[in-house]
Scaffold this motif. Structure first.
Motif, PDB file in Angstrom:
ATOM      1  N   PRO A  30       0.808  -1.228   0.000  1.00  0.00           N
ATOM      2  CA  PRO A  30       0.000   0.000   0.000  1.00  0.00           C
ATOM      3  C   PRO A  30       0.833   1.266   0.000  1.00  0.00           C
ATOM      4  N   LEU A  31       2.142   1.125   0.193  1.00  0.00           N
ATOM      5  CA  LEU A  31       3.015   2.306   0.183  1.00  0.00           C
ATOM      6  C   LEU A  31       4.005   2.245  -0.984  1.00  0.00           C
ATOM      7  N   GLU A  32       3.589   1.577  -2.076  1.00  0.00           N
ATOM      8  CA  GLU A  32       4.535   1.381  -3.170  1.00  0.00           C
ATOM      9  C   GLU A  32       4.852   2.694  -3.898  1.00  0.00           C
ATOM     10  N   SER A  33       3.958   3.668  -3.799  1.00  0.00           N
ATOM     11  CA  SER A  33       4.204   4.976  -4.403  1.00  0.00           C
ATOM     12  C   SER A  33       3.455   6.018  -3.591  1.00  0.00           C
ATOM     13  N   GLU A  34       3.707   7.267  -3.906  1.00  0.00           N
ATOM     14  CA  GLU A  34       3.011   8.335  -3.171  1.00  0.00           C
ATOM     15  C   GLU A  34       1.527   8.268  -3.447  1.00  0.00           C
ATOM     16  N   ASP A  35       1.145   7.962  -4.680  1.00  0.00           N
ATOM     17  CA  ASP A  35      -0.284   7.829  -5.012  1.00  0.00           C
ATOM     18  C   ASP A  35      -0.932   6.755  -4.147  1.00  0.00           C
ATOM     19  N   ALA A  36      -0.264   5.598  -4.089  1.00  0.00           N
ATOM     20  CA  ALA A  36      -0.813   4.485  -3.303  1.00  0.00           C
ATOM     21  C   ALA A  36      -0.866   4.839  -1.821  1.00  0.00           C
ATOM     22  N   ALA A  37       0.164   5.537  -1.342  1.00  0.00           N
ATOM     23  CA  ALA A  37       0.184   5.920   0.075  1.00  0.00           C
ATOM     24  C   ALA A  37      -0.943   6.901   0.388  1.00  0.00           C
ATOM     25  N   PHE A  38      -1.216   7.811  -0.550  1.00  0.00           N
ATOM     26  CA  PHE A  38      -2.316   8.761  -0.339  1.00  0.00           C
ATOM     27  C   PHE A  38      -3.655   8.023  -0.306  1.00  0.00           C
ATOM     28  N   ARG A  39      -3.816   7.051  -1.197  1.00  0.00           N
ATOM     29  CA  ARG A  39      -5.053   6.254  -1.166  1.00  0.00           C
ATOM     30  C   ARG A  39      -5.142   5.469   0.137  1.00  0.00           C
ATOM     31  N   PHE A  40      -3.990   5.057   0.666  1.00  0.00           N
ATOM     32  CA  PHE A  40      -3.961   4.320   1.935  1.00  0.00           C
ATOM     33  C   PHE A  40      -4.442   5.210   3.081  1.00  0.00           C
ATOM     34  N   VAL A  41      -4.055   6.489   3.041  1.00  0.00           N
ATOM     35  CA  VAL A  41      -4.545   7.433   4.060  1.00  0.00           C
ATOM     36  C   VAL A  41      -6.066   7.526   4.002  1.00  0.00           C
ATOM     37  N   LEU A  42      -6.582   7.721   2.789  1.00  0.00           N
ATOM     38  CA  LEU A  42      -8.042   7.840   2.636  1.00  0.00           C
ATOM     39  C   LEU A  42      -8.728   6.534   3.043  1.00  0.00           C
ATOM     40  N   GLY A  43      -8.127   5.410   2.668  1.00  0.00           N
ATOM     41  CA  GLY A  43      -8.708   4.113   3.034  1.00  0.00           C
ATOM     42  C   GLY A  43      -8.724   3.900   4.543  1.00  0.00           C
ATOM     43  N   THR A  44      -7.655   4.347   5.211  1.00  0.00           N
ATOM     44  CA  THR A  44      -7.607   4.209   6.672  1.00  0.00           C
ATOM     45  C   THR A  44      -8.725   5.008   7.328  1.00  0.00           C
ATOM     46  N   ILE A  45      -8.951   6.213   6.812  1.00  0.00           N
ATOM     47  CA  ILE A  45     -10.029   7.042   7.371  1.00  0.00           C
ATOM     48  C   ILE A  45     -11.381   6.371   7.113  1.00  0.00           C
ATOM     49  N   ALA A  46     -11.574   5.900   5.883  1.00  0.00           N
ATOM     50  CA  ALA A  46     -12.842   5.239   5.557  1.00  0.00           C
ATOM     51  C   ALA A  46     -13.036   3.977   6.394  1.00  0.00           C
ATOM     52  N   TYR A  47     -11.947   3.331   6.772  1.00  0.00           N
ATOM     53  CA  TYR A  47     -12.015   2.115   7.581  1.00  0.00           C
ATOM     54  C   TYR A  47     -12.388   2.443   9.030  1.00  0.00           C
ATOM     55  N   LEU A  48     -11.823   3.519   9.557  1.00  0.00           N
ATOM     56  CA  LEU A  48     -11.982   3.792  10.992  1.00  0.00           C
ATOM     57  C   LEU A  48     -13.262   4.563  11.340  1.00  0.00           C
ATOM     58  N   VAL A  49     -13.746   5.369  10.412  1.00  0.00           N
ATOM     59  CA  VAL A  49     -14.929   6.191  10.726  1.00  0.00           C
ATOM     60  C   VAL A  49     -16.141   5.332  11.136  1.00  0.00           C
ATOM     61  N   PRO A  50     -16.522   4.311  10.369  1.00  0.00           N
ATOM     62  CA  PRO A  50     -17.692   3.513  10.803  1.00  0.00           C
ATOM     63  C   PRO A  50     -17.460   2.792  12.129  1.00  0.00           C
ATOM     64  N   ILE A  51     -16.221   2.393  12.402  1.00  0.00           N
ATOM     65  CA  ILE A  51     -15.936   1.718  13.681  1.00  0.00           C
ATOM     66  C   ILE A  51     -16.144   2.685  14.834  1.00  0.00           C
ATOM     67  N   VAL A  52     -15.631   3.908  14.683  1.00  0.00           N
ATOM     68  CA  VAL A  52     -15.780   4.900  15.761  1.00  0.00           C
ATOM     69  C   VAL A  52     -17.250   5.240  15.976  1.00  0.00           C
ATOM     70  N   LEU A  53     -17.970   5.470  14.880  1.00  0.00           N
ATOM     71  CA  LEU A  53     -19.386   5.821  15.009  1.00  0.00           C
ATOM     72  C   LEU A  53     -20.166   4.695  15.683  1.00  0.00           C
ATOM     73  N   ALA A  54     -19.904   3.459  15.267  1.00  0.00           N
ATOM     74  CA  ALA A  54     -20.636   2.330  15.844  1.00  0.00           C
ATOM     75  C   ALA A  54     -20.278   2.136  17.314  1.00  0.00           C
ATOM     76  N   SER A  55     -19.010   2.327  17.653  1.00  0.00           N
ATOM     77  CA  SER A  55     -18.621   2.128  19.055  1.00  0.00           C
ATOM     78  C   SER A  55     -19.182   3.216  19.955  1.00  0.00           C
ATOM     79  N   TRP A  56     -19.443   4.402  19.398  1.00  0.00           N
ATOM     80  CA  TRP A  56     -20.084   5.453  20.188  1.00  0.00           C
ATOM     81  C   TRP A  56     -21.535   5.070  20.499  1.00  0.00           C
ATOM     82  N   ILE A  57     -22.168   4.381  19.557  1.00  0.00           N
ATOM     83  CA  ILE A  57     -23.554   3.959  19.786  1.00  0.00           C
ATOM     84  C   ILE A  57     -23.593   2.862  20.841  1.00  0.00           C
ATOM     85  N   ALA A  58     -22.804   1.827  20.624  1.00  0.00           N
ATOM     86  CA  ALA A  58     -22.737   0.728  21.593  1.00  0.00           C
ATOM     87  C   ALA A  58     -21.435  -0.022  21.383  1.00  0.00           C
TER      88      ALA A  58
END
Lengths: 102, 206
Positions: A4-32
């Motif tokens: 996922p860090l093979e290039s700057e493009d891929a690393a930038f997509r990895f940043v966005l993917g990490t955010i997309a991965y963590l947001v639903p987890i945080v929201l769900a854990s706030w609920i229960a």
């Protein structure tokens, strides 16, 4: 699975993917808490599937050799070699090919 | 031709010393950055292991995180998170600019990224000064300062790399074909950004 860090493009997509991965987890854990764990398992499964599906052909490798000076502008032309070589640091003939080297 | 070169390339008309062998799959500089980032990921992993031990495995783990009466500055850290994520966008813009031969865009993107990274570090220092607890107040404080401080050190290293890249950009280096000197700090900067998002979510929010 590609790096996922093979290039700057891929690393930038990895940043966005990490955010997309963590947001639903945080929201769900706030609920229960239990919902957060369920969403964590689901999203992790989806992320693994998506990462494993990215197994297409690798992009062309970056230029090799003298990478540390290639992006530095030349201040003066290199003198031509006495043996008729180009004198620009490139190697001619069979010695140029190193693709077979593991 | 020297005897050494003749022995290395028998029957060739190549003159001079033999060419150093290297893999054509991954450039040596890129491989070096991969190994460096891999070691960094393991370093963060060890700190996260300590964090999860203190918070989950430890039989004396506090039921509420952080243990009362202490509070983590979630809002300020959230602003800091937004700053760092925005800096990833400007970093990406910088590299896309040089790929399109837009030197002004490269310079502006690098300067903006450096400014935002500096703002992140300064905000973190101010946060430390006003957080209201210290490492002597418990293991939770130690892992908090350990994780966030480790990340802050990485931001400092990233800023150093970006400053070198920016100086070179203003001196006319880099081209659409050759921009390794920007690409590698960019990869490192995105890695630091990813690590902060994980630290913020696990330490501050969850």
């Amino acid at each position: 699975m590609r790096n996922p860090l093979e290039s700057e493009d891929a690393a930038f997509r990895f940043v966005l993917g990490t955010i997309a991965y963590l947001v639903p987890i945080v929201l769900a854990s706030w609920i229960a808490t239990w919902l957060g764990i369920v969403v964590f398992v689901l999203v992790s499964g989806v992320a693994l599937v998506l990462l494993r599906r990215r197994t297409g052909p690798l992009p062309a490798p970056p230029p090799t050799g003298r990478a540390s000076v290639e992006d530095t502008p030349a201040t003066q032309a290199s003198p031509a070699r006495a043996d008729g070589g180009s004198g620009d640091g490139t190697h001619e003939g069979p010695c140029e090919t190193t693709d077979d080297v593991p | 031709m020297s005897a050494h070169a003749e022995a290395a390339v028998p029957g060739h008309d190549h003159h001079g010393p033999p060419i150093a062998n290297h893999s054509s799959k991954v450039d040596a500089t890129v491989l070096g950055m991969f190994l460096f980032i891999g070691s960094e990921a393991m370093l963060f992993g060890s700190f996260f292991a300590a964090y999860f031990f203190v918070r989950v495995v430890n039989p004396d783990a506090p039921a509420v995180w952080p243990p009362p009466p202490y509070e983590f500055p979630k809002f300020v850290a959230g602003i800091n998170t937004a700053i760092l994520i925005t800096s990833s966008f400007t970093m990406h813009w910088a590299l896309q600019s040089i790929k399109r031969n837009n030197r002004r865009g490269l310079q502006a993107g690098l300067v903006l990224t450096i400014l935002m990274g500096t703002a992140f570090l300064l905000t973190q220092f101010i946060e430390y000064a006003h957080v209201g607890f210290n490492t002597s107040d418990g293991a939770f404080a130690s892992v908090f300062f350990g994780l966030t401080g480790l990340h802050g050190a990485h931001v400092f290293v990233g800023l150093t790399l970006l400053t070198i890249a920016a100086v070179r950009a203003f001196r006319g280096h880099y081209s659409p074909e050759h921009h390794h000197g920007v690409e590698l700090p960019g990869i490192y900067w995105h890695f630091v950004d990813v690590m902060w998002v994980v630290v913020y979510v696990t330490v501050y929010l969850l």
